[in-house]
Design an enzyme around this catalytic site. Structure first.
Site, PDB file in Angstrom:
ATOM      1  N   HIS A  18      14.619  18.218   9.108  1.00 46.87           N
ATOM      2  CA  HIS A  18      13.707  17.365   8.323  1.00 46.87           C
ATOM      3  C   HIS A  18      14.411  16.536   7.267  1.00 46.87           C
ATOM      4  O   HIS A  18      13.754  16.026   6.370  1.00 46.87           O
ATOM      5  CB  HIS A  18      12.669  18.223   7.589  1.00 46.87           C
ATOM      6  CG  HIS A  18      11.704  18.927   8.490  1.00 46.87           C
ATOM      7  ND1 HIS A  18      10.478  18.399   8.816  1.00 46.87           N
ATOM      8  CD2 HIS A  18      11.795  20.106   9.133  1.00 46.87           C
ATOM      9  CE1 HIS A  18       9.840  19.244   9.613  1.00 46.87           C
ATOM     10  NE2 HIS A  18      10.624  20.290   9.825  1.00 46.87           N
TER      11      HIS A  18
ATOM     12  N   LYS B  30       3.567  11.296  -3.621  1.00 51.92           N
ATOM     13  CA  LYS B  30       4.549  12.097  -2.890  1.00 51.92           C
ATOM     14  C   LYS B  30       5.390  12.820  -3.934  1.00 51.92           C
ATOM     15  O   LYS B  30       5.258  12.549  -5.129  1.00 51.92           O
ATOM     16  CB  LYS B  30       5.445  11.209  -2.013  1.00 51.92           C
ATOM     17  CG  LYS B  30       6.010   9.976  -2.754  1.00 51.92           C
ATOM     18  CD  LYS B  30       6.826   9.090  -1.835  1.00 51.92           C
ATOM     19  CE  LYS B  30       6.009   8.144  -0.985  1.00 51.92           C
ATOM     20  NZ  LYS B  30       6.095   8.393   0.425  1.00 51.92           N
ATOM     21  N   ARG B  31       6.267  13.743  -3.504  1.00 49.44           N
ATOM     22  CA  ARG B  31       7.178  14.354  -4.467  1.00 49.44           C
ATOM     23  C   ARG B  31       7.964  13.260  -5.180  1.00 49.44           C
ATOM     24  O   ARG B  31       8.256  12.220  -4.607  1.00 49.44           O
ATOM     25  CB  ARG B  31       8.140  15.315  -3.746  1.00 49.44           C
ATOM     26  CG  ARG B  31       7.487  16.590  -3.264  1.00 49.44           C
ATOM     27  CD  ARG B  31       6.960  17.439  -4.420  1.00 49.44           C
ATOM     28  NE  ARG B  31       8.040  18.060  -5.139  1.00 49.44           N
ATOM     29  CZ  ARG B  31       8.294  19.366  -5.176  1.00 49.44           C
ATOM     30  NH1 ARG B  31       7.522  20.210  -4.527  1.00 49.44           N
ATOM     31  NH2 ARG B  31       9.303  19.841  -5.889  1.00 49.44           N
TER      32      ARG B  31
ATOM     33  N   LYS C 127      12.984   8.274  -3.050  1.00 46.38           N
ATOM     34  CA  LYS C 127      11.644   7.749  -2.746  1.00 46.38           C
ATOM     35  C   LYS C 127      11.288   6.558  -3.642  1.00 46.38           C
ATOM     36  O   LYS C 127      10.338   5.841  -3.397  1.00 46.38           O
ATOM     37  CB  LYS C 127      10.603   8.861  -2.882  1.00 46.38           C
ATOM     38  CG  LYS C 127      10.783   9.996  -1.853  1.00 46.38           C
ATOM     39  CD  LYS C 127       9.776  11.117  -2.086  1.00 46.38           C
ATOM     40  CE  LYS C 127      10.034  12.347  -1.244  1.00 46.38           C
ATOM     41  NZ  LYS C 127       9.527  12.250   0.132  1.00 46.38           N
TER      42      LYS C 127
ATOM     43  N   THR D 274       4.865  11.481   6.001  1.00 51.52           N
ATOM     44  CA  THR D 274       3.585  11.720   6.672  1.00 51.52           C
ATOM     45  C   THR D 274       2.443  11.148   5.825  1.00 51.52           C
ATOM     46  O   THR D 274       1.385  10.815   6.344  1.00 51.52           O
ATOM     47  CB  THR D 274       3.346  13.230   6.898  1.00 51.52           C
ATOM     48  OG1 THR D 274       3.720  13.923   5.699  1.00 51.52           O
ATOM     49  CG2 THR D 274       4.165  13.752   8.052  1.00 51.52           C
TER      50      THR D 274
ATOM     51  N   LYS E 113      -1.164   9.106   6.629  1.00 52.35           N
ATOM     52  CA  LYS E 113      -2.495   9.405   6.066  1.00 52.35           C
ATOM     53  C   LYS E 113      -3.106   8.150   5.454  1.00 52.35           C
ATOM     54  O   LYS E 113      -4.299   7.875   5.624  1.00 52.35           O
ATOM     55  CB  LYS E 113      -2.390  10.520   5.019  1.00 52.35           C
ATOM     56  CG  LYS E 113      -2.005  11.863   5.632  1.00 52.35           C
ATOM     57  CD  LYS E 113      -1.539  12.869   4.584  1.00 52.35           C
ATOM     58  CE  LYS E 113      -0.734  13.980   5.255  1.00 52.35           C
ATOM     59  NZ  LYS E 113       0.105  14.739   4.310  1.00 52.35           N
TER      60      LYS E 113
END
Ligand code: F58
Length: 835
Positions: free
Chosen positions: A377, A569-570, A575, A677, A681
């Site tokens: 992952h 998100k985290r 990110k 993911t 969504k």
């Protein structure tokens, strides 16, 4: 004697059949069952019942109905020869259970009616549920979607994991900073779990091994451990959508072993016994809240071995109970390793087969390799798990011997195939010997598995080219891709009921069980004016709902008519939440400078947790809150720009977030996000994406059409090239006026009440390193946001793009992912369960 009317049987037939309190599905039966549970399980009457009592009574009522199907699933399984899937994962972020179970059973409206007749409101009861936060982020949530999809596809499977007493911490924001609060999710009891005190295994640690030759002349090894704990199963049933299959999440809880307790007790050491009991229970006490592996934490390795050994022993127990031979184990089980956290399973399987069941090494190895498959992952090399060899030797001495033997045989084979140069051997070795010695868990998982998969097309390619290149060269056929997916039951039907109903009204409800095939039918309404109006009205209502959550949680009032631009998100540098902040400040500067300019009013919303020890991520949260503070209190930008950090992002909060988004921020540095993911969504709920060519964004863009996706930024290849040519972020700041201005505001203390030091670490790291290339992507990002601003003004066009996004997202259902695993890796088929 007076003649009675009719026989006993005919009398019984004429009387109304009482609804079955345990299984009935009509409102009257449900109502009775709820009352029954309130009285007999909660020990309450309506007059004294709290909201939690009512929630528990409803939850037990629903659980009874699930258990009924579960028993049938187990019956069928035990009497069959069918292969099943064991999904091994240290995390299952399942979220609240009541709503999703109501949907799977198809009794949402019936329960709402029953509850209403009892004077209660179902929404309030749903809200009462404390969610099991047994995961950090995407990886744990993926496991939860997969277990649900397995059941919906009627594939028999068990998710094996850990029952953490404290899940991921609750996040509070104080003075703009993240504060972690322990998650006491079990405080009011958990109606969904069924404790199985009789399903228990002893797990050993430490000690030493003794090698000898047995009376048959076989070489044997005894492991004489120094400590043991007991693992007890706690089951949570997971029903599939409108099918009878109910799969199982079996989570292990650690307890002290009796013998261990008594031993200490007998020598009069009462407190010693209590101490050891407490330390045994510590194993499943708390989830590690890091989204990267923490090196060398003994307890974490104990957790991993603990749940893996319990799970494998459980599988062997069931296998033998079904009357099968151990040599057929791989025909009865496909075991998926969700990242490397359970990869000690490879060594444990060998130990069980060779040491405990006296199997030959080669036969055991065949079974092991045929049983296991490994999902990777991550693309961050620093996130590949490794354990210091001395720690391993101390905690799992026998496993280390087995790993060394696997390694010896593996490297011999590589050499025999003429593939060995010294560099490659060193990189392939299960032991990192470049300095202090480590056991490399990804290498162990790769050697012990017959399949290795990445979670999005680009990710799998980069695994082959970079991160696992040597393994790819040795075992090209083992590598394959299975792009992630998310369950439309939770992420559309449950969380966005208005949109789900609209879709169903137009095309029927088959899309809920087979999204891939049916959701595309709404494409034909993309230009339909009425449909568009309904679509927009629903988005607006969802925004009103989120606005009210934001108001309650932060006190900030936001305008549902503004563009909701959301990144949840985290919090992680790769990110790039801080790239989003650079855009926010740029917008702010533009409005301040040019008050007459027409910009689309925006509300920029962030949510996400930072690992408690990840200081830069925590500083990013503080930055977002500080920028929000200034902007939200500046009358010059009122009505045009608002910034919100919504605390405590979790599954429950996410239900209100995704459906309310106009714009989904998926802006990681290309080549860093394995899949994502959340991106799925959002798009499934009609948000348009602004994103880089990273992870599954690439496939989402291909699916929805490039004209319906806002692309910006460097590609993974360009990122690599820019870095290799020497990257000087300062030059970008010097050559871009707006960027320079933004940075000087941050550096000058404009958002920190004049304190230039607060954000200095962030600013300096951007100016001097900028490892994640924010500056290199800044211009492209800002220009892309301008295109979005323009596009949003044409609401018909925007709505059409939104509809097309949803219509083309069918392939990102986790049902599709599971179908691919089933066909390409597990070789399992569906099994019909009848009740
Ligand atoms: C995530 N990993 C990936 N790890 O970052 C994301 O791209 C992907 O979509 C998702 O997995 C599902 O495949 C992730 O969430 C963790 O949280 C681990 C927790 C335990 C320690 C190591 C990281």
């Amino acid at each position: 004697m007076k003649k009675t009317k009719g026989t006993k049987a005919t009398r019984a037939r004429k009387q109304p059949v009482p609804p079955n309190v345990r299984t009935g599905l009509v409102p009257r039966a449900l109502e009775r069952a709820i009352m029954d549970n309130l009285y007999y399980v909660q020990g309450r009457v309506p007059r004294t019942a709290t909201r939690n009592d009512w929630y528990m009574a409803v939850a037990y009522t629903v659980r009874d109905r699930v258990l009924h199907r579960w028993m049938q699933t187990i019956e069928t399984y035990m009497g069959s020869k069918d292969k099943s899937v064991s999904y091994l994962s240290a995390e299952f972020l399942i979220g609240p259970q009541l709503g999703s179970n109501l949907i799977s059973l198809g009794i949402y409206d019936e329960v709402r009616q029953a509850v209403a007749r009892l004077g209660q409101n179902l929404d309030e009861l749903l809200d009462q549920e404390e969610e099991p936060g047994l995961g950090n982020g995407g990886l744990g949530r993926l496991a939860a979607c997969f277990v649900e999809s397995l059941a919906t596809l009627e594939i028999l499977g068990v998710g094996y994991g850990i029952r953490y007493e404290f899940g991921i911490f609750d996040q509070e924001i104080r003075d703009g900073w993240q504060v972690e609060v322990t998650d006491k999710w079990l405080r009011l009891g958990n109606p969904w779990e069924v404790p199985r005190p009789e399903i228990t295994f002893v797990i050993n640690f430490g000690g030493h091994t003794e090698h000898f030759v047995d009376h048959e002349g076989r070489y044997r090894v005894y492991w004489i451990p120094s400590r043991s704990v007991r693992g007890v199963a706690c089951d949570i049933a997971v029903p599939g959508y409108r099918v009878n299959t109910v799969n199982l999440l079996r989570l292990w809880k650690a307890e002290a072993t009796e013998s261990f307790d008594l031993g200490a007790f007998n020598v009069g050491d009462y407190y010693g016994a209590v101490d050891s009991k407490v330390s045994s229970e510590n194993i499943t006490k708390v989830l590690y809240p890091n989204d990267e592996p923490i090196q060398g934490k003994r307890l974490r390795l104990e957790q991993q071995y603990f749940f893996v050994s319990c799970s494998l022993q459980d599988m062997i127990r069931v296998h033998l109970r079904r009357g099968h031979d151990l040599k057929d184990f791989h025909e009865a089980y496909a075991i998926q390793l969700n990242d490397t956290h359970p990869s000690i399973a490879v060594a444990e399987m060998m130990r069980l087969l060779v040491d405990e069941y006296s199997m030959d090494w080669d036969a055991a190895w065949d079974i092991t390799q045929n049983t296991f498959a490994y999902t990777n992952h991550t693309l961050l090399p620093e996130a590949l798990e490794k354990w210091p060899l001395p720690l391993f030797a101390e905690l799992l001495p026998r496993h280390l011997e087995i790993i060394l033997e696997i390694n010896r045989r593996f490297l011999d084979e590589v050499r025999a195939n003429g593939m060995a140069d010294d560099g490659r051997i060193a990189r392939l070795s299960l032991i990192d010997e470049s300095g202090e010695r480590f056991v490399r868990m990804a290498n162990l998982a790769s050697v012990g598995s017959h399949a290795i998969n990445g979670v999005a097309a680009l990710h799998t390619e980069l695994l082959k080219q970079d991160v696992m290149r040597d393994f790819y060269e040795v075992y090209p056929k083992k590598f394959l891709n299975v792009t992630n997916g998310v369950t439309p039951r939770r992420w559309l039907v449950l969380s966005n009921p208005l949109l789900a109903e609209l879709i169903t009204r137009k095309i029927g409800d088959l899309w809920i069980r087979n999204m891939e095939r049916h959701i595309k039918k709404i494409e034909r309404y993309a230009d339909d004016e009425d449909f568009q109006n309904d679509w927009r009205r629903i988005k607006h209502e969802n925004k009103v709902r989120l606005a009210s959550v934001i108001d309650q949680r932060t006190g900030v009032e936001v305008d549902p008519d503004s563009l909701f631009d959301i990144q949840v998100k985290r919090i992680h540098e790769y990110k790039r939440q801080h790239l989003n902040v650079l855009h926010v400040v740029t917008l702010y500067n533009r409005i301040k400078k040019n008050p007459q300019s027409h910009v689309v009013p925006r509300t920029v919303i962030f949510a996400g947790k930072a690992a408690p020890s990840y200081h830069t991520a925590k500083l990013v949260i503080k930055l977002i809150n500080s920028v929000a503070d200034v902007i939200n209190n500046d009358a010059d930008v009122a009505g045009r720009l608002k910034v919100v950090f919504l605390p405590d992002f979790n599954v429950k909060n996410a239900h209100a977030i995704y459906p309310a988004a106009d714009l989904s921020e998926q802006i990681s540095t290309a080549g860093k996000e394995a899949s994502g993911t959340g991106n799925m969504k959002f798009a499934m709920n009609g948000a348009l994406t602004i994103g880089t060519l990273d992870g599954a964004n690439i496939e989402i863009r291909e699916a929805v059409g490039e004209e319906n996706f806002f692309l910006f930024g460097l590609t993974a290849e360009e990122v690599k090239r820019v870095k290799s040519e020497g990257y000087y972020p300062m030059q970008y700041a010097e050559s871009n006026d707006e960027l320079r201005e933004v940075i000087s505001l941050l550096a000058g203390g404009f958002f920190s009440r004049g304190d230039p030091n607060l954000f200095k670490p962030l600013v300096d790291s951007l100016l001097w390193q900028d490892e994640y290339l924010l500056f290199a992507d800044y211009r492209s990002y800002i220009e892309c946001q301008e295109r979005i601003d323009k596009a949003y003004r044409d609401q018909e066009k925007w709505t059409k793009m939104s509809i097309l996004n949803v219509a083309r997202m069918g392939t990102f259902s986790s049902d599709r992912s599971i179908r691919e695993y089933a066909e390409k890796i597990w070789d399992v088929k569906k099994v019909k369960i009848t009740v």
